[in-house]
Design a protein around this motif. Sequence first.
Motif, PDB file in Angstrom:
ATOM      1  N   ASP A  82     -66.513 -40.298  37.908  1.00 32.55           N
ATOM      2  CA  ASP A  82     -66.376 -41.059  36.539  1.00 32.55           C
ATOM      3  C   ASP A  82     -65.128 -40.523  35.929  1.00 32.55           C
ATOM      4  O   ASP A  82     -65.032 -39.586  35.501  1.00 32.55           O
ATOM      5  CB  ASP A  82     -67.636 -40.575  35.584  1.00 32.55           C
ATOM      6  CG  ASP A  82     -67.796 -41.282  34.372  1.00 32.55           C
ATOM      7  OD1 ASP A  82     -66.894 -41.911  33.922  1.00 32.55           O
ATOM      8  OD2 ASP A  82     -68.663 -40.768  33.414  1.00 32.55           O
ATOM      9  N   ASN A 140     -71.675 -43.169  44.274  1.00 34.62           N
ATOM     10  CA  ASN A 140     -71.216 -42.111  43.159  1.00 34.62           C
ATOM     11  C   ASN A 140     -69.949 -41.779  43.102  1.00 34.62           C
ATOM     12  O   ASN A 140     -69.661 -40.614  43.295  1.00 34.62           O
ATOM     13  CB  ASN A 140     -72.163 -40.875  43.696  1.00 34.62           C
ATOM     14  CG  ASN A 140     -73.861 -41.328  43.382  1.00 34.62           C
ATOM     15  OD1 ASN A 140     -74.467 -41.248  42.507  1.00 34.62           O
ATOM     16  ND2 ASN A 140     -74.215 -41.488  44.676  1.00 34.62           N
ATOM     17  N   MET A 156     -68.798 -33.983  36.024  1.00 37.74           N
ATOM     18  CA  MET A 156     -69.053 -34.590  37.389  1.00 37.74           C
ATOM     19  C   MET A 156     -68.468 -33.507  38.530  1.00 37.74           C
ATOM     20  O   MET A 156     -69.250 -33.333  39.368  1.00 37.74           O
ATOM     21  CB  MET A 156     -68.706 -35.889  37.749  1.00 37.74           C
ATOM     22  CG  MET A 156     -69.587 -36.629  38.770  1.00 37.74           C
ATOM     23  SD  MET A 156     -69.041 -38.415  38.923  1.00 37.74           S
ATOM     24  CE  MET A 156     -70.069 -38.857  40.153  1.00 37.74           C
TER      25      MET A 156
END
Length: 533
Positions: free
Chosen positions: A439, A436, A449
């Motif tokens: 972004d 993860n 995010m």
Amino acid sequence: MKKYISLFLLSSFLLVTSCDERFEELNTDPNRPGASVFDPNLLLPTISYQHGNLLTGYSGPILFQSMWIQALASTSTGGANYYSNADKYVISSSTPSYIEGNWNNGFQLGSRVNQLQILAQEKGLTNLNAVGEIMKVSALSVVSDTYGDIPYSEALKAQEGISQPKYDTQTEVYNKMLTDLEAALNSITPSGDPIRNDVMYRGDIAKWRRFGYSLMLKLGLRLTNVSSSSAQSWVQKAVAGGVFTSPDDDALVPSDEANGYSNTSANALNVPDDVYEVRWSKVMIDYLKATNDPRLSIVAEVPPPGLAANRNGGVVGNNDPAAQIGLPNGFDLRGGDFDISGHPDFPGGTGSGADLAPIGAYSRPTAIYRRRNAPVFILTYAEVQLMLADAAVRGFTSGSAADFYRNGVAAAFTSIGKFGGATVSNADAIAYLNANPLDVSSPNASLKMINEQIWATTSLFVNFLEAWNNWKRTGFPVLTPVNFPGNFGSGQIPRRQPYPAGESNTNPESLNAAISRMGGDNWTTKTWWDGGN
């Protein structure tokens, strides 16, 4: 901590008697040592504990912001109908007293800091005076963020004859808080007076400086939507001064259950009605499950079947991530259109007959949140790194937003263990971070995010006020407001708390001027810096 707080009561007595016309005689009484021999460092534990109470328990955050920002949820029926204030923005009988909680606590704390500073200045304790200023700015920023315009420049000056201080605009409050904070940090020196009786940092001057500059970073970022140049200036000053460098710098207030100074959120979550009524929201559980967040099994559990088990905080539930279900906000158990049993994803109750728990299949906070000795999280390295990621995306500071983000999430995994429960393993942390990354496809994608992670992290640290404030600043996460019948938010998520009713009697002229400037005294009035959505 008990002896420190008891000594505060002694100090209060001494300060009162210092105004007596027999001051000189009293101060020569060997059984009544006066202010000249009292060590103002002894006030620090009381100040620290009360600052923790600003962010926790029934002073407001659990009963308002926790569910406004949809971290928690409640059907608000039975004995705990006071959660209707948060989950459905509906008045309960005690709402007026909840409204004034942060106001009263914040200014009481400010008054105690003022006492500390008067004594510190008389004794030439420059470092202690600066520490007091850091705590005062931190506390009164909470009050301003909650209500808007507040007394600041004339506040806490009753000894100077000002009993009805003017309300400064939030613009003025923020400008003065930041300049006061900067001056305090410029005065701190390692060669100065030692900080004693310090329950937060054990007298570590370097950590107090880093706390102060981290606070400057947070307050500077509040200005993002009203003056990006000012926000950038203060962010850069904070970074240059030196913010938190690791989770060891986390600003935590310890609790002391044995002597009556428990974590007040834990106190609330140990009430049987609250144990049953307070659940993690669907928004929160879905967020954690979407990325296989390793904190999920630490923070959430499904209680054993039945109402008795659901009302018992001493029983251990099922913490398997796959079993977790978040409760949607804005529902009740009263039948009709808003009864949770009519929701298309309703999992059904648990138990049967008199032991039926209609919301028993939904996830509740685990035992770490019921630990009365758990610390209160004021500001953490995890938050600082995530704020730096936000600042980097906006061009306010140099450095890699992706690296700041990774550091912040890793630190959030580390600091969750400070509640005293399970911890995230290093292997799980690395796996999550690799799966993860931030972004970086666009600035908006990055900001989304980063600030969703700030929302989750501060909420899991039980700092719902900060989650709410950062949501107001950024608009992330994007939340769907509850529009329950009779709500006081007109179908909008509240942006502030109204002023306490008592102010209309004690300081009406200044209050009315502030209300006129702000455009009203209601739950949805935006304050000066609030422009995230």
